[in-house]
Design a protein around this motif. Structure first.
Motif, PDB file in Angstrom:
ATOM      1  N   ARG A 281       0.456   4.808  -1.998  1.00 31.01           N
ATOM      2  CA  ARG A 281       1.384   5.757  -1.935  1.00 31.01           C
ATOM      3  C   ARG A 281       2.010   5.914  -3.918  1.00 31.01           C
ATOM      4  O   ARG A 281       2.330   4.933  -3.991  1.00 31.01           O
ATOM      5  N   GLY A 282       1.145   7.087  -4.013  1.00 32.18           N
ATOM      6  CA  GLY A 282       1.754   7.510  -5.260  1.00 32.18           C
ATOM      7  C   GLY A 282      -0.402   7.269  -6.055  1.00 32.18           C
ATOM      8  O   GLY A 282      -1.155   7.151  -5.631  1.00 32.18           O
ATOM      9  N   GLU A 283       0.557   5.927  -7.137  1.00 29.98           N
ATOM     10  CA  GLU A 283      -0.554   5.230  -7.288  1.00 29.98           C
ATOM     11  C   GLU A 283      -0.552   3.503  -7.020  1.00 29.98           C
ATOM     12  O   GLU A 283      -1.625   2.739  -7.890  1.00 29.98           O
ATOM     13  N   GLU A 284       0.710   2.966  -6.334  1.00 34.48           N
ATOM     14  CA  GLU A 284       0.556   1.877  -6.148  1.00 34.48           C
ATOM     15  C   GLU A 284       0.113   1.525  -4.065  1.00 34.48           C
ATOM     16  O   GLU A 284       0.336   2.464  -2.620  1.00 34.48           O
ATOM     17  N   LYS A 285      -0.559   0.738  -3.912  1.00 39.98           N
ATOM     18  CA  LYS A 285      -1.103   0.542  -2.158  1.00 39.98           C
ATOM     19  C   LYS A 285       0.114   0.079  -1.603  1.00 39.98           C
ATOM     20  O   LYS A 285       1.186  -0.249  -1.962  1.00 39.98           O
ATOM     21  N   LEU A 286       0.432   0.881  -0.079  1.00 37.68           N
ATOM     22  CA  LEU A 286       0.854   0.431   0.696  1.00 37.68           C
ATOM     23  C   LEU A 286       1.074  -1.142   1.000  1.00 37.68           C
ATOM     24  O   LEU A 286      -0.113  -1.849   1.092  1.00 37.68           O
ATOM     25  N   ASN A 287       2.565  -1.639   1.307  1.00 37.33           N
ATOM     26  CA  ASN A 287       2.056  -2.821   1.596  1.00 37.33           C
ATOM     27  C   ASN A 287       1.649  -3.096   3.178  1.00 37.33           C
ATOM     28  O   ASN A 287       1.902  -2.184   4.194  1.00 37.33           O
ATOM     29  N   PRO A 288       0.938  -3.710   2.736  1.00 33.06           N
ATOM     30  CA  PRO A 288      -0.295  -4.552   4.307  1.00 33.06           C
ATOM     31  C   PRO A 288       0.703  -4.451   5.180  1.00 33.06           C
ATOM     32  O   PRO A 288       0.353  -4.340   6.716  1.00 33.06           O
ATOM     33  N   ARG A 289       1.751  -5.328   4.935  1.00 36.37           N
ATOM     34  CA  ARG A 289       2.545  -5.830   6.089  1.00 36.37           C
ATOM     35  C   ARG A 289       3.481  -4.742   7.025  1.00 36.37           C
ATOM     36  O   ARG A 289       3.404  -4.681   8.127  1.00 36.37           O
ATOM     37  N   LEU A 290       3.752  -3.763   6.084  1.00 32.69           N
ATOM     38  CA  LEU A 290       4.136  -2.011   7.200  1.00 32.69           C
ATOM     39  C   LEU A 290       2.990  -2.068   7.551  1.00 32.69           C
ATOM     40  O   LEU A 290       3.467  -1.428   9.054  1.00 32.69           O
ATOM     41  N   ILE A 291       1.897  -2.126   6.905  1.00 31.25           N
ATOM     42  CA  ILE A 291       1.279  -1.306   7.870  1.00 31.25           C
ATOM     43  C   ILE A 291       0.684  -1.907   9.529  1.00 31.25           C
ATOM     44  O   ILE A 291       0.363  -1.174  10.751  1.00 31.25           O
ATOM     45  N   VAL A 292       0.400  -3.389   9.474  1.00 29.19           N
ATOM     46  CA  VAL A 292       0.277  -4.000  10.737  1.00 29.19           C
ATOM     47  C   VAL A 292       1.356  -3.859  11.461  1.00 29.19           C
ATOM     48  O   VAL A 292       1.552  -4.149  12.325  1.00 29.19           O
ATOM     49  N   GLY A 293       3.074  -4.265  11.170  1.00 31.05           N
ATOM     50  CA  GLY A 293       4.034  -4.202  11.380  1.00 31.05           C
ATOM     51  C   GLY A 293       4.343  -2.625  12.574  1.00 31.05           C
ATOM     52  O   GLY A 293       4.583  -2.612  13.172  1.00 31.05           O
ATOM     53  N   SER A 294       3.822  -1.479  11.595  1.00 25.12           N
ATOM     54  CA  SER A 294       4.066  -0.226  12.170  1.00 25.12           C
ATOM     55  C   SER A 294       2.592  -0.261  13.280  1.00 25.12           C
ATOM     56  O   SER A 294       3.270   0.244  14.645  1.00 25.12           O
ATOM     57  N   ASN A 295       1.882  -0.860  13.301  1.00 26.33           N
ATOM     58  CA  ASN A 295       1.189  -0.882  14.524  1.00 26.33           C
ATOM     59  C   ASN A 295       1.345  -1.856  15.713  1.00 26.33           C
ATOM     60  O   ASN A 295       1.696  -1.157  16.665  1.00 26.33           O
TER      61      ASN A 295
END
Length: 119
Positions: free
Chosen positions: A88-102
């Motif tokens: 997201r821009g120049e920073e990585k999206l928090n991995p918890r958001l990816i897991v949580g969205s799953n």
């Protein structure tokens, strides 16, 4: 490399279990696809569906398949941020958001399927 290398550490063992669940998940998917393919013939579909509903063998199959599929899904949900790095821009999206969205999508789909089947 010895054939029992995966028995040396718990993480190796869990990795191999996850990989072996692919076989069970694939077999279960084939079973469900066969059921779906028989849906065009109402009599055949009804007999297979009734067998799945009333058979102890079918109940045992589903009782074994459920924890395998859940384990497979949960482990892959937690691996998703490593396989799919989202920027997201120049920073990585928090991995918890990816897991949580799953998990959110899994919950929504589960509720929808339960509503369609039971409702």
């Amino acid at each position: 490399m010895p054939t029992t290398w995966w028995l040396r550490r718990k993480t190796y063992f869990l990795f191999m279990v996850r990989e072996l669940t692919c076989v069970a998940v694939g077999g279960y998917a084939v079973l469900l696809l066969i059921l779906a393919a028989s849906a065009h013939d109402h009599h055949s579909f009804h007999s297979v569906f009734m067998w799945m509903k009333e058979s102890r063998v079918s109940a045992a199959l589903h009782a074994v398949a459920l924890p395998i599929v859940v384990y497979h899904s949960v482990t892959w949900f937690h691996l998703t941020p490593k396989a799919m790095v989202v920027w997201r821009g120049e920073e990585k999206l928090n991995p918890r958001l990816i897991v949580g969205s799953n998990y959110v999508v899994w919950l929504v789909v589960s509720i929808l399927v339960a509503w369609l089947v039971l409702g």
